[in-house]
Design a protein around this motif. Structure first.
Motif, short mmCIF file in Angstrom:
data_model
loop_
_atom_site.label_atom_id
_atom_site.label_comp_id
_atom_site.label_asym_id
_atom_site.label_seq_id
_atom_site.Cartn_x
_atom_site.Cartn_y
_atom_site.Cartn_z
N THR A 27 0.81 -1.22 0.00
CA THR A 27 0.00 0.00 0.00
C THR A 27 0.85 1.27 0.00
O THR A 27 0.44 2.28 -0.53
N MET A 28 2.05 1.24 0.60
CA MET A 28 2.92 2.42 0.71
C MET A 28 2.13 3.62 1.23
O MET A 28 2.11 4.70 0.64
N GLU A 29 1.50 3.44 2.38
CA GLU A 29 0.69 4.50 3.00
C GLU A 29 1.62 5.57 3.59
O GLU A 29 2.54 5.25 4.33
N THR A 30 1.35 6.84 3.28
CA THR A 30 2.27 7.91 3.70
C THR A 30 2.14 8.28 5.17
O THR A 30 3.08 8.78 5.77
N GLY A 31 0.94 8.10 5.72
CA GLY A 31 0.71 8.54 7.09
C GLY A 31 0.12 9.94 7.13
O GLY A 31 -0.23 10.44 8.19
N THR A 32 0.00 10.60 5.96
CA THR A 32 -0.59 11.94 5.93
C THR A 32 -1.98 11.91 5.30
O THR A 32 -2.71 12.89 5.34
N ARG A 33 -2.32 10.78 4.68
CA ARG A 33 -3.60 10.69 4.00
C ARG A 33 -4.72 10.47 5.02
O ARG A 33 -4.52 9.82 6.03
N LYS A 34 -5.89 11.02 4.72
CA LYS A 34 -7.00 10.87 5.65
C LYS A 34 -8.05 9.93 5.09
O LYS A 34 -8.29 9.90 3.88
N ASP A 35 -8.65 9.19 5.99
CA ASP A 35 -9.76 8.34 5.61
C ASP A 35 -10.96 9.25 5.35
O ASP A 35 -11.36 10.02 6.21
N LYS A 36 -11.53 9.16 4.13
CA LYS A 36 -12.61 10.09 3.77
C LYS A 36 -13.84 9.92 4.65
O LYS A 36 -14.56 10.87 4.91
N LYS A 37 -14.10 8.72 5.12
CA LYS A 37 -15.31 8.48 5.92
C LYS A 37 -15.16 9.01 7.34
O LYS A 37 -16.06 9.63 7.87
N THR A 38 -14.03 8.77 7.96
CA THR A 38 -13.88 9.14 9.37
C THR A 38 -13.12 10.44 9.56
O THR A 38 -13.19 11.05 10.62
#
Lengths: 157, 103
Positions: free
Chosen positions: B24-35
């Motif tokens: 996934t290479m998640e950055t840690g700055t992205r937000k979950d659109k639902k929550t």
């Protein structure tokens, strides 16, 4: 009326429940202790401190022996193909930095003795920025840069 | 195995390695659109590639490497049948490795 209130109450408690859970996991993210992976360098907020932390110096000499292959305009900042090749003899490592990313250091490739100075990967770019390739050879840092225009940023937020 | 696609081909004394990893290479700055909450960082930190047991490439990565990372590089030497192994470790300590023979 009572049923309405109950619904609101349920919604509220659900939301706070989710909030508590995410805060908990966020704080407890395990940090793997890797010897080679430089936390200081990867968390540096500007190119100079990233390079000092990673390679021990931020003294860059411009070089025409490094070539960056990247699109002039990247439509999708989440996937920007980058190739860096160099003809500098004895290249030990190639680093790729994106000047205007929150954390500029994107990658550092440590080359083996017989590995050619030629790596390709795909990176994320938050916005239009200069991409800098730094080659370490014989204790010196050589670099070149290329401007990449980004239409849609790829770092979320 | 499952997360790594690896190709190695030798030609004129130079071996080209191409690797595609699903991550996934998640950055840690992205937000979950639902929550509206930040998604914790989850990304590959180190990739090591060996040729017959000796390291030819160590890649240190930040979350700025794209999702499902692609890596390609070349090294001198290598012949058909030689063993190429690639492994990765991410910031949560998850890892995977894969070994193939040069075509």
């Amino acid at each position: 009326m009572t049923s309405m209130k109950r619904r609101i109450f349920l919604k509220g408690s659900l939301a706070t429940g989710a909030l508590g859970a995410t805060i908990g996991t966020g704080l407890l993210t395990p940090r793997a202790a890797l010897a080679a992976w430089s936390k200081e360098a990867f968390e540096s907020k500007d190119i100079n401190s990233a390079l000092s932390n990673l390679l021990g110096s931020s003294d860059l000499a411009a070089s025409d022996k490094i070539k960056i292959k990247a699109p002039d305009i990247a439509e999708n900042g989440a996937v920007v193909p980058i190739s860096v090749s160099t003809t500098i003899a004895g290249a030990e490592s190639i680093s790729i930095l994106v000047e205007k990313n929150q954390l500029p250091l994107a990658a550092n490739f440590v080359l083996g003795a017989n590995t050619l100075g030629d790596v390709s990967t795909r990176i994320k770019m938050g916005k239009t920025s200069s991409v800098v390739a730094v080659v370490k050879a014989g204790g010196k840092l050589h670099s070149t840069g290329k401007e990449v225009k980004v239409t849609i940023g790829g770092c979320g937020g | 195995m499952a997360s790594i696609k690896l190709r190695a081909s030798a030609k004129d004394g130079v071996t080209t390695i191409k690797a595609l990893i699903s991550h996934t290479m998640e950055t840690g700055t992205r937000k979950d659109k639902k929550t509206g909450k930040k998604i914790p960082a989850h990304f590959i930190q180190e990739v090591v590639c060996t040729h017959n047991g000796s390291t030819v490439m160590t890649a240190n990565w930040s979350p700025a490497i794209s999702k499902n990372p692609y890596l390609s590089f070349k090294f001198k030497g290598g012949a058909s049948g030689d063993k190429i192994a690639l492994s990765w470790v991410d910031n949560k300590g998850e890892k995977d490795s894969h070994e193939i023979a040069i075509k």
